[in-house]
Write a protein that holds these residues in place. Sequence first.
Motif, PDB file in Angstrom:
ATOM      1  N   PHE A 143      62.613  57.896  27.494  1.00  0.00           N
ATOM      2  CA  PHE A 143      63.019  58.004  26.097  1.00  0.00           C
ATOM      3  C   PHE A 143      62.360  56.908  25.263  1.00  0.00           C
ATOM      4  CE2 PHE A 143      66.112  56.725  22.797  1.00  0.00           C
ATOM      5  CZ  PHE A 143      66.177  57.900  22.064  1.00  0.00           C
ATOM      6  N   ALA A 144      62.358  55.680  25.782  1.00  0.00           N
ATOM      7  CA  ALA A 144      61.734  54.561  25.072  1.00  0.00           C
ATOM      8  C   ALA A 144      60.237  54.812  24.877  1.00  0.00           C
ATOM      9  CB  ALA A 144      61.955  53.261  25.845  1.00  0.00           C
ATOM     10  N   MET A 145      59.587  55.376  25.887  1.00  0.00           N
ATOM     11  CA  MET A 145      58.168  55.694  25.770  1.00  0.00           C
ATOM     12  C   MET A 145      57.920  56.760  24.709  1.00  0.00           C
ATOM     13  SD  MET A 145      57.556  55.625  29.897  1.00  0.00           S
ATOM     14  CE  MET A 145      56.113  56.691  29.880  1.00  0.00           C
ATOM     15  N   ALA A 146      58.889  57.679  24.546  1.00  0.00           N
ATOM     16  CA  ALA A 146      58.733  58.749  23.556  1.00  0.00           C
ATOM     17  C   ALA A 146      58.901  58.242  22.132  1.00  0.00           C
ATOM     18  CB  ALA A 146      59.741  59.866  23.833  1.00  0.00           C
ATOM     19  N   ILE A 147      59.658  57.155  21.949  1.00  0.00           N
ATOM     20  CA  ILE A 147      59.949  56.698  20.586  1.00  0.00           C
ATOM     21  C   ILE A 147      59.161  55.465  20.172  1.00  0.00           C
ATOM     22  CG2 ILE A 147      62.281  57.642  20.752  1.00  0.00           C
ATOM     23  CD1 ILE A 147      63.334  54.766  20.986  1.00  0.00           C
ATOM     24  N   ILE A 148      58.400  54.882  21.083  1.00  0.00           N
ATOM     25  CA  ILE A 148      57.768  53.597  20.774  1.00  0.00           C
ATOM     26  C   ILE A 148      56.679  53.717  19.707  1.00  0.00           C
ATOM     27  CG2 ILE A 148      55.900  53.625  22.498  1.00  0.00           C
ATOM     28  CD1 ILE A 148      56.850  50.656  23.109  1.00  0.00           C
ATOM     29  N   GLY A 149      56.136  54.907  19.502  1.00  0.00           N
ATOM     30  CA  GLY A 149      55.101  55.090  18.491  1.00  0.00           C
ATOM     31  C   GLY A 149      55.639  55.324  17.091  1.00  0.00           C
ATOM     32  N   THR A 150      56.922  55.037  16.867  1.00  0.00           N
ATOM     33  CA  THR A 150      57.585  55.227  15.569  1.00  0.00           C
ATOM     34  C   THR A 150      57.465  56.672  15.091  1.00  0.00           C
ATOM     35  OG1 THR A 150      56.744  52.997  15.055  1.00  0.00           O
ATOM     36  CG2 THR A 150      57.988  54.112  13.339  1.00  0.00           C
ATOM     37  N   PRO A 151      57.849  57.631  15.939  1.00  0.00           N
ATOM     38  CA  PRO A 151      57.711  59.033  15.543  1.00  0.00           C
ATOM     39  C   PRO A 151      58.741  59.432  14.492  1.00  0.00           C
ATOM     40  CG  PRO A 151      58.890  58.895  17.608  1.00  0.00           C
ATOM     41  CD  PRO A 151      58.450  57.497  17.278  1.00  0.00           C
ATOM     42  N   ARG A 152      58.369  60.387  13.660  1.00  0.00           N
ATOM     43  CA  ARG A 152      59.320  60.974  12.713  1.00  0.00           C
ATOM     44  C   ARG A 152      60.055  62.150  13.348  1.00  0.00           C
ATOM     45  NH1 ARG A 152      56.389  62.555   7.440  1.00  0.00           N
ATOM     46  NH2 ARG A 152      58.543  62.765   6.703  1.00  0.00           N
ATOM     47  N   LEU A 153      59.480  62.701  14.414  1.00  0.00           N
ATOM     48  CA  LEU A 153      60.080  63.819  15.140  1.00  0.00           C
ATOM     49  C   LEU A 153      60.009  63.530  16.631  1.00  0.00           C
ATOM     50  CD1 LEU A 153      61.053  66.819  15.513  1.00  0.00           C
ATOM     51  CD2 LEU A 153      58.620  67.446  15.495  1.00  0.00           C
ATOM     52  N   VAL A 154      61.130  63.730  17.333  1.00  0.00           N
ATOM     53  CA  VAL A 154      61.171  63.549  18.788  1.00  0.00           C
ATOM     54  C   VAL A 154      61.704  64.830  19.418  1.00  0.00           C
ATOM     55  CG1 VAL A 154      62.258  62.313  20.696  1.00  0.00           C
ATOM     56  CG2 VAL A 154      61.432  61.053  18.717  1.00  0.00           C
ATOM     57  N   ILE A 155      61.001  65.307  20.444  1.00  0.00           N
ATOM     58  CA  ILE A 155      61.430  66.484  21.193  1.00  0.00           C
ATOM     59  C   ILE A 155      61.926  66.023  22.558  1.00  0.00           C
ATOM     60  CG2 ILE A 155      60.679  68.650  22.253  1.00  0.00           C
ATOM     61  CD1 ILE A 155      58.603  68.890  20.018  1.00  0.00           C
ATOM     62  N   LEU A 156      63.162  66.352  22.876  1.00  0.00           N
ATOM     63  CA  LEU A 156      63.797  65.960  24.130  1.00  0.00           C
ATOM     64  C   LEU A 156      64.166  67.223  24.901  1.00  0.00           C
ATOM     65  CD1 LEU A 156      66.228  63.219  22.724  1.00  0.00           C
ATOM     66  CD2 LEU A 156      63.940  62.871  23.698  1.00  0.00           C
ATOM     67  N   ASP A 157      63.444  67.481  25.989  1.00  0.00           N
ATOM     68  CA  ASP A 157      63.634  68.701  26.778  1.00  0.00           C
ATOM     69  C   ASP A 157      64.500  68.388  27.990  1.00  0.00           C
ATOM     70  OD1 ASP A 157      63.406  71.267  27.731  1.00  0.00           O
ATOM     71  OD2 ASP A 157      61.392  71.003  28.536  1.00  0.00           O
ATOM     72  N   GLU A 158      65.757  68.807  27.947  1.00  0.00           N
ATOM     73  CA  GLU A 158      66.720  68.568  29.031  1.00  0.00           C
ATOM     74  C   GLU A 158      66.729  67.090  29.443  1.00  0.00           C
ATOM     75  OE1 GLU A 158      68.779  70.758  30.054  1.00  0.00           O
ATOM     76  OE2 GLU A 158      67.937  72.682  29.490  1.00  0.00           O
ATOM     77  N   PRO A 159      66.975  66.171  28.525  1.00  0.00           N
ATOM     78  CA  PRO A 159      66.823  64.749  28.840  1.00  0.00           C
ATOM     79  C   PRO A 159      67.859  64.191  29.801  1.00  0.00           C
ATOM     80  CG  PRO A 159      67.804  65.008  26.675  1.00  0.00           C
ATOM     81  CD  PRO A 159      67.379  66.379  27.118  1.00  0.00           C
ATOM     82  N   THR A 160      69.011  64.844  29.946  1.00  0.00           N
ATOM     83  CA  THR A 160      70.062  64.263  30.790  1.00  0.00           C
ATOM     84  C   THR A 160      70.344  65.078  32.037  1.00  0.00           C
ATOM     85  OG1 THR A 160      71.854  65.414  29.613  1.00  0.00           O
ATOM     86  CG2 THR A 160      71.165  63.274  28.744  1.00  0.00           C
ATOM     87  N   VAL A 161      69.473  66.031  32.361  1.00  0.00           N
ATOM     88  CA  VAL A 161      69.727  66.857  33.536  1.00  0.00           C
ATOM     89  C   VAL A 161      69.791  65.986  34.791  1.00  0.00           C
ATOM     90  CG1 VAL A 161      67.282  67.371  33.982  1.00  0.00           C
ATOM     91  CG2 VAL A 161      69.041  68.965  34.749  1.00  0.00           C
ATOM     92  N   GLY A 162      70.803  66.216  35.603  1.00  0.00           N
ATOM     93  CA  GLY A 162      70.951  65.476  36.856  1.00  0.00           C
ATOM     94  C   GLY A 162      71.647  64.138  36.741  1.00  0.00           C
ATOM     95  N   LEU A 163      71.979  63.713  35.524  1.00  0.00           N
ATOM     96  CA  LEU A 163      72.638  62.416  35.360  1.00  0.00           C
ATOM     97  C   LEU A 163      74.144  62.562  35.512  1.00  0.00           C
ATOM     98  CD1 LEU A 163      70.739  60.873  32.309  1.00  0.00           C
ATOM     99  CD2 LEU A 163      70.144  60.818  34.741  1.00  0.00           C
ATOM    100  N   ASP A 164      74.787  61.475  35.949  1.00  0.00           N
ATOM    101  CA  ASP A 164      76.244  61.517  36.031  1.00  0.00           C
ATOM    102  C   ASP A 164      76.842  61.312  34.643  1.00  0.00           C
ATOM    103  OD1 ASP A 164      76.353  58.750  35.447  1.00  0.00           O
ATOM    104  OD2 ASP A 164      76.300  58.222  37.575  1.00  0.00           O
ATOM    105  N   ALA A 165      78.163  61.409  34.563  1.00  0.00           N
ATOM    106  CA  ALA A 165      78.827  61.392  33.254  1.00  0.00           C
ATOM    107  C   ALA A 165      78.581  60.090  32.505  1.00  0.00           C
ATOM    108  CB  ALA A 165      80.330  61.617  33.440  1.00  0.00           C
ATOM    109  N   THR A 166      78.609  58.965  33.210  1.00  0.00           N
ATOM    110  CA  THR A 166      78.412  57.674  32.552  1.00  0.00           C
ATOM    111  C   THR A 166      76.995  57.542  32.011  1.00  0.00           C
ATOM    112  OG1 THR A 166      80.053  56.607  33.980  1.00  0.00           O
ATOM    113  CG2 THR A 166      78.480  55.176  32.860  1.00  0.00           C
TER     114      THR A 166
END
Length: 311
Positions: A143-166
């Motif tokens: 996620f940090a790598m996706a936003i480090i270029g100061t984007p105006r638009l971010v696309i997140l494709d299933e970013p939390t798949v496989g993660l636990d609730a916390t």
Amino acid sequence: MQAHQDLLVNVSHLTKKFGQQMALDDISLSIRANEVVALLGENGAGKTTTISHLLGQLEADSGSVRLLGHPAGHWAAKQQMGVMLQGAALPDNVTVIEQLRLFASYYPDSQSLEQVLNTALLTDLTQRKIQTLSGGQKQRLLFAMAIIGTPRLVILDEPTVGLDATARREFWACIRALAAQGTAVLLTTHYLEEADALADSIVVLAKGRVVAEGIPAQIKAQLGGKRVCFRSTATPTDLKTVLPHCSASRRGDYLEFYTTTPEAHLKQLFAANLVIQDLTVSGISLEDAFLQLTQQAGVVSPFPLQQEKTA
């Protein structure tokens, strides 16, 4: 505010076929600054094809896709986008800060490392080797790598798949912080609780068509009222005889139906002397609405909706 009025993504009447298979059928959607839009659909609904068009990887058969005032795939649009796709790989033997410094060097207007670390909740992990990170921590690094270029638009494709609730809730905080900074976010997810918690607007795809769109409350309101569920030996046909204007369905030992007048309908059920046990009356969830909408579109998925794990 004015930033919220900025139209950053405009997909208009997009159609795409692969051979005889209709992948996208005249879909339209828009995303504005500060807005989180969730794109929902079962596997094969058209989510990945939509994202591929946004990235300029596919050419539409008809319709148009414009991002940040440019055609999809234009270099000026790409410079203002950040993307986090499923299955992205990371090197093992570098630290978090080394990886972020490398990616920052790719952009002429990158964010400060401090700001990105704060947004992605990575401040305490800068010197950790990537191979030692947990699954949730690796997702936050992507996620940090996706936003480090100061984007105006971010696309997140299933970013939390496989993660636990916390870990999932930690990631939600990252997405909220990003949108609060003015960035537009397109999110795909199978976790309907996630879409309900994060999205300002939801677009539901089924068989390549938009079958519903609006704020989460509007999507849920299409079913109307309350969900009534109870265990019974009665059949949906029996219930139809008692409540002719309600459509009931069975889930295991339980019957359920939706109603805008639960009190009146419950009185009718009790008067009919049906066996009723474990009765619950609850508000309609996004999952209820999603299932109803996709079933109306003739979608029968072999995969259950993903439920949130309990850590």
